[in-house]
Design a protein around this motif. Structure first.
Motif, PDB file in Angstrom:
ATOM      1  N   SER A   2       7.258  25.432  -1.877  1.00 50.22           N
ATOM      2  CA  SER A   2       7.775  25.057  -0.564  1.00 50.22           C
ATOM      3  C   SER A   2       6.995  23.858  -0.046  1.00 50.22           C
ATOM      4  O   SER A   2       5.769  23.804  -0.189  1.00 50.22           O
ATOM      5  CB  SER A   2       7.624  26.231   0.412  1.00 50.22           C
ATOM      6  N   ASP A   3       7.729  22.896   0.547  1.00 51.57           N
ATOM      7  CA  ASP A   3       7.070  21.693   1.049  1.00 51.57           C
ATOM      8  C   ASP A   3       7.866  21.141   2.242  1.00 51.57           C
ATOM      9  O   ASP A   3       8.458  20.071   2.164  1.00 51.57           O
ATOM     10  CB  ASP A   3       6.972  20.653  -0.068  1.00 51.57           C
ATOM     11  N   PRO A   4       7.871  21.867   3.375  1.00 53.85           N
ATOM     12  CA  PRO A   4       8.706  21.460   4.506  1.00 53.85           C
ATOM     13  C   PRO A   4       8.335  20.115   5.105  1.00 53.85           C
ATOM     14  O   PRO A   4       9.171  19.457   5.729  1.00 53.85           O
ATOM     15  CB  PRO A   4       8.505  22.593   5.515  1.00 53.85           C
ATOM     16  N   TYR A   5       7.098  19.676   4.936  1.00 51.33           N
ATOM     17  CA  TYR A   5       6.673  18.399   5.514  1.00 51.33           C
ATOM     18  C   TYR A   5       6.748  17.241   4.516  1.00 51.33           C
ATOM     19  O   TYR A   5       6.368  16.117   4.844  1.00 51.33           O
ATOM     20  CB  TYR A   5       5.247  18.530   6.056  1.00 51.33           C
ATOM     21  N   LEU A   6       7.212  17.546   3.293  1.00 46.95           N
ATOM     22  CA  LEU A   6       7.408  16.517   2.264  1.00 46.95           C
ATOM     23  C   LEU A   6       6.123  15.724   2.004  1.00 46.95           C
ATOM     24  O   LEU A   6       6.129  14.501   1.925  1.00 46.95           O
ATOM     25  CB  LEU A   6       8.546  15.569   2.657  1.00 46.95           C
ATOM     26  N   VAL A   7       5.018  16.453   1.852  1.00 52.28           N
ATOM     27  CA  VAL A   7       3.731  15.802   1.615  1.00 52.28           C
ATOM     28  C   VAL A   7       3.221  16.031   0.194  1.00 52.28           C
ATOM     29  O   VAL A   7       2.142  15.538  -0.148  1.00 52.28           O
ATOM     30  CB  VAL A   7       2.655  16.298   2.618  1.00 52.28           C
ATOM     31  N   THR A   8       3.988  16.735  -0.645  1.00 52.36           N
ATOM     32  CA  THR A   8       3.497  17.112  -1.968  1.00 52.36           C
ATOM     33  C   THR A   8       4.298  16.433  -3.071  1.00 52.36           C
ATOM     34  O   THR A   8       5.531  16.389  -3.021  1.00 52.36           O
ATOM     35  CB  THR A   8       3.578  18.638  -2.164  1.00 52.36           C
ATOM     36  N   VAL A   9       3.595  15.908  -4.054  1.00 50.91           N
ATOM     37  CA  VAL A   9       4.195  15.333  -5.249  1.00 50.91           C
ATOM     38  C   VAL A   9       3.744  16.163  -6.440  1.00 50.91           C
ATOM     39  O   VAL A   9       2.548  16.458  -6.596  1.00 50.91           O
ATOM     40  CB  VAL A   9       3.775  13.861  -5.438  1.00 50.91           C
ATOM     41  N   ASP A  10       4.692  16.562  -7.287  1.00 50.51           N
ATOM     42  CA  ASP A  10       4.354  17.320  -8.480  1.00 50.51           C
ATOM     43  C   ASP A  10       3.493  16.458  -9.410  1.00 50.51           C
ATOM     44  O   ASP A  10       3.732  15.251  -9.538  1.00 50.51           O
ATOM     45  CB  ASP A  10       5.637  17.741  -9.203  1.00 50.51           C
ATOM     46  N   PRO A  11       2.483  17.031 -10.058  1.00 51.47           N
ATOM     47  CA  PRO A  11       1.609  16.235 -10.930  1.00 51.47           C
ATOM     48  C   PRO A  11       2.356  15.466 -12.018  1.00 51.47           C
ATOM     49  O   PRO A  11       1.979  14.345 -12.365  1.00 51.47           O
ATOM     50  CB  PRO A  11       0.666  17.280 -11.533  1.00 51.47           C
TER      51      PRO A  11
ATOM     52  N   TYR B 223       5.493   5.231   2.286  1.00 48.36           N
ATOM     53  CA  TYR B 223       5.446   6.651   1.909  1.00 48.36           C
ATOM     54  C   TYR B 223       6.010   6.854   0.505  1.00 48.36           C
ATOM     55  O   TYR B 223       7.036   6.274   0.132  1.00 48.36           O
ATOM     56  CB  TYR B 223       6.263   7.461   2.928  1.00 48.36           C
ATOM     57  N   VAL B 224       5.332   7.696  -0.281  1.00 52.59           N
ATOM     58  CA  VAL B 224       5.822   8.088  -1.597  1.00 52.59           C
ATOM     59  C   VAL B 224       5.885   9.603  -1.652  1.00 52.59           C
ATOM     60  O   VAL B 224       4.914  10.290  -1.305  1.00 52.59           O
ATOM     61  CB  VAL B 224       4.920   7.565  -2.731  1.00 52.59           C
TER      62      VAL B 224
ATOM     63  N   PHE C 258      -4.530   8.371  -0.168  1.00 52.68           N
ATOM     64  CA  PHE C 258      -4.238   9.800  -0.118  1.00 52.68           C
ATOM     65  C   PHE C 258      -4.817  10.360   1.171  1.00 52.68           C
ATOM     66  O   PHE C 258      -6.034  10.375   1.361  1.00 52.68           O
ATOM     67  CB  PHE C 258      -4.836  10.515  -1.329  1.00 52.68           C
ATOM     68  N   ASP C 259      -3.950  10.826   2.066  1.00 50.40           N
ATOM     69  CA  ASP C 259      -4.379  11.335   3.359  1.00 50.40           C
ATOM     70  C   ASP C 259      -4.797  12.804   3.270  1.00 50.40           C
ATOM     71  O   ASP C 259      -4.262  13.574   2.466  1.00 50.40           O
ATOM     72  CB  ASP C 259      -3.245  11.206   4.379  1.00 50.40           C
TER      73      ASP C 259
ATOM     74  N   VAL D 208       0.851  -1.191   0.000  1.00 51.29           N
ATOM     75  CA  VAL D 208       0.000   0.000   0.000  1.00 51.29           C
ATOM     76  C   VAL D 208       0.885   1.239   0.000  1.00 51.29           C
ATOM     77  O   VAL D 208       1.794   1.366   0.830  1.00 51.29           O
ATOM     78  CB  VAL D 208      -0.930   0.026   1.236  1.00 51.29           C
ATOM     79  N   LEU D 209       0.632   2.150  -0.919  1.00 55.86           N
ATOM     80  CA  LEU D 209       1.388   3.399  -1.024  1.00 55.86           C
ATOM     81  C   LEU D 209       0.624   4.534  -0.352  1.00 55.86           C
ATOM     82  O   LEU D 209      -0.599   4.615  -0.450  1.00 55.86           O
ATOM     83  CB  LEU D 209       1.643   3.740  -2.491  1.00 55.86           C
ATOM     84  N   MET D 210       1.372   5.412   0.310  1.00 60.84           N
ATOM     85  CA  MET D 210       0.782   6.530   1.049  1.00 60.84           C
ATOM     86  C   MET D 210       1.183   7.855   0.410  1.00 60.84           C
ATOM     87  O   MET D 210       2.354   8.228   0.389  1.00 60.84           O
ATOM     88  CB  MET D 210       1.248   6.510   2.506  1.00 60.84           C
ATOM     89  N   TYR D 211       0.200   8.548  -0.124  1.00 62.54           N
ATOM     90  CA  TYR D 211       0.366   9.903  -0.666  1.00 62.54           C
ATOM     91  C   TYR D 211      -0.399  10.897   0.203  1.00 62.54           C
ATOM     92  O   TYR D 211      -1.201  10.516   1.052  1.00 62.54           O
ATOM     93  CB  TYR D 211      -0.195   9.983  -2.083  1.00 62.54           C
TER      94      TYR D 211
END
Length: 246
Positions: A31-40, A223-224, A80-81, A20-23
């Motif tokens: 800016s993404d200090p928590y590393l929760v964003t993936v570019d489309p 995590y991804v 996706f959380d 299971v992958l977590m996005y």
């Protein structure tokens, strides 16, 4: 007496845990200090990588059903959380292009708001009730991420029940569908929390890779992030396969 659960096998079937992958968010960002964003564009390439390697991303609902009948070969859970609005604009079209589905875990009490829990991060809009209804109507799974995105183990019993049970009922009223999945904010789960989620009637619940508990109601996820290209995705896939065989 302390309850122990086999780390890498289902406590109800004895079979290895699914992959299971977590996005979280899929959006263009500065800016993404928590590393929760993936570019489309990166997300599109990640889905393409799955397909090239004989894998298909699916919702947890679909994955769990397939495992029940022994037909889950090649399926990977996509989760996706937080229920960001970019799920509608960026994730949903990409899933359609690649023949995939997914589960989005929505914070029932913050729909239409923002990610106020990320104090140092950029403001990200959360889906409205209408958008949640649209996603569900398109055949994607909506699960619960609680009412307010709180650390569950810190709550008293009454607050915990509200986060777990009221969020489920609220999302059920909005979508008109059963809400079978729960996701622990921050991956925060202990035995009391897990038992409450199970007692509330959820079919499964998602935790994180290094969760202190595991089982149908504390499924580990990988995590991804935006740095995960082909080599890193392969390494994470191999790590999962090697770990569950220990």
């Amino acid at each position: 007496m302390t309850q122990t659960v086999s780390k890498w096998a289902w406590n109800d079937t004895g079979r290895p845990f699914p992959y299971v992958l977590m996005y979280h968010s899929v959006a263009v960002y500065r800016s993404d200090p928590y590393l929760v964003t993936v570019d489309p564009r990166r997300f599109d390439r990640q889905l393409a990588w799955l397909r090239r390697n004989g894998l298909r991303g699916v919702s947890m609902r679909e994955l769990m059903q397939a495992r029940r009948v022994g037909d889950a070969r090649g399926l990977v859970g996509l989760t996706f959380d937080d229920g960001y609005a970019d799920f509608v604009h960026n994730v949903q079209p990409a899933l359609l292009r690649h023949g995939c589905t997914a589960t989005v875990f929505v914070i029932a009490g913050r729909m239409g708001g923002h990610n106020v829990w990320d104090a140092d991060g950029p403001r990200k809009r959360l889906m409205t009730a209408d958008e949640v209804r649209e996603v569900s109507g398109a055949g994607l799974e909506v699960g619960s991420h609680g009412m307010l995105h709180q650390q569950m183990s810190y709550l008293d019993d009454e607050e915990l029940l509200s986060e777990v049970a009221e969020s489920r009922e609220s999302l059920r009223e909005i979508t008109g569908a059963d809400i079978g999945g729960f996701c622990y904010p921050y991956g925060d789960v202990d035995l009391r929390v897990m038992n409450t989620v199970e007692a509330a009637g959820y079919d499964y619940a998602c935790a994180i890779w290094r969760s202190p508990l595991s089982g149908r109601h504390a499924l580990p996820r990988t995590y991804v992030g935006d740095r995960d290209g082909s080599l890193r995705l392969l390494a994470k896939r191999l790590r999962h396969e090697l770990t569950i065989k220990r």
